[in-house]
Design a protein around this motif. Sequence first.
Motif, short mmCIF file in Angstrom:
data_model
loop_
_atom_site.label_atom_id
_atom_site.label_comp_id
_atom_site.label_asym_id
_atom_site.label_seq_id
_atom_site.Cartn_x
_atom_site.Cartn_y
_atom_site.Cartn_z
N GLY A 110 0.83 -1.19 0.00
CA GLY A 110 0.00 0.00 0.00
C GLY A 110 0.87 1.24 0.00
N HIS A 111 0.67 2.10 0.99
CA HIS A 111 1.47 3.31 1.14
C HIS A 111 2.44 3.19 2.31
CE1 HIS A 111 -2.06 5.53 -0.96
NE2 HIS A 111 -1.29 4.88 -1.81
N LEU A 124 2.31 14.16 5.38
CA LEU A 124 3.60 13.56 5.62
C LEU A 124 3.93 13.76 7.10
CD1 LEU A 124 5.45 14.88 2.44
CD2 LEU A 124 4.39 12.63 2.78
N ARG A 125 3.72 12.72 7.87
CA ARG A 125 3.85 12.81 9.33
C ARG A 125 5.31 13.02 9.75
NH1 ARG A 125 3.22 7.72 13.53
NH2 ARG A 125 4.27 8.73 15.29
N PRO A 126 5.58 14.00 10.60
CA PRO A 126 6.94 14.18 11.12
C PRO A 126 7.18 13.29 12.34
CG PRO A 126 5.56 15.97 11.88
CD PRO A 126 4.68 15.10 11.01
N THR A 174 8.97 16.37 5.37
CA THR A 174 7.53 16.61 5.36
C THR A 174 7.12 17.58 4.26
OG1 THR A 174 7.80 18.36 7.01
CG2 THR A 174 7.29 16.15 7.83
N SER A 175 8.08 18.06 3.47
CA SER A 175 7.78 18.95 2.35
C SER A 175 7.67 18.12 1.07
CB SER A 175 8.89 19.99 2.19
OG SER A 175 8.85 20.57 0.91
N PRO A 210 5.31 4.57 7.44
CA PRO A 210 4.99 5.32 6.22
C PRO A 210 6.19 5.38 5.29
CG PRO A 210 4.28 6.50 8.19
CD PRO A 210 5.12 5.36 8.66
N LEU A 211 5.95 5.38 4.01
CA LEU A 211 7.03 5.32 3.03
C LEU A 211 7.97 6.51 3.12
CD1 LEU A 211 5.05 4.05 -0.10
CD2 LEU A 211 6.72 2.77 1.26
N HIS A 212 7.47 7.68 3.46
CA HIS A 212 8.31 8.88 3.44
C HIS A 212 9.27 8.97 4.61
CE1 HIS A 212 5.42 10.23 6.45
NE2 HIS A 212 6.29 11.17 6.78
#
Length: 258
Positions: A116-117, A169-171, A178-179, A142-144
């Motif tokens: 998924g993500h 985009l969770r910090p 997160t940008s 989360p991927l990010h």
Amino acid sequence: MTPGPSAAPEPPDGVLARAVRILSAFDTRSTALTVSELSRRSGLPLSTTSRMVAELVRHDLLARTDDGRRIRVGVRLWELGSRAAPTRGLREAALPFMEDLHTVVRHHVQLGVLEGHDVLFVERLSARNAVINVTEVAGRLPLHASSSGLVLLAHADTEVQAMVLAGPLRPYTADTITSPDRLRVHLAEIRRTGFVHTPGHIRPAAAGVAVPVRDDRDRVIAALGVVVPNDDTAVRVVPALRAAAQGIQRTMTTPDRA
């Protein structure tokens, strides 16, 4: 005759969907739950949950703890899942190389796949005095946020990338990306260099380093990563990571595994 109070309406889900909702209520930190907790987490009425739990226990898919107060995943469910796990061949191919890598880094070595993500961690090796690490086998991030997730996101379909970039985009720390604009640039850099270094992105004291694992068609099927202390030596593990990833790829494409 005045009818008595009617029972709460049953949810529209089928029996299988209700069972999945109950099973999905468990996670790596909540491995034993009361029926009331399962009801709350699954969003099902208590009566429905109680009845479904009894049926799942009867089939050994769930089991009661020794005191009978809580419910846990049954051994039969683990057995069935292990037989059919789509990552079984990948884990078997990767484990010898992960063990070799672990003797070098002496902290955490982990293998993640895109789900998924999220990045889903399917294997992890650790050590008693290793740097703190939030990932667990069968756990997600989360991927990010993680090094393994960023590798997978960099090589994911454009639709997946677009949805992740759209946020939120969770910090986890001040260093978590997160940008969306910065993340887009970072993903391009990962594709160019073939690795990622995430110092302090999830825990300030830890750094993640990860590389892609490819199949015989050069498709990225997993991410191989380490979590080590956040210092100037973290990126020195990149050559060892690349060698291990190439070894996994060769093993996955030998005739007896093809």
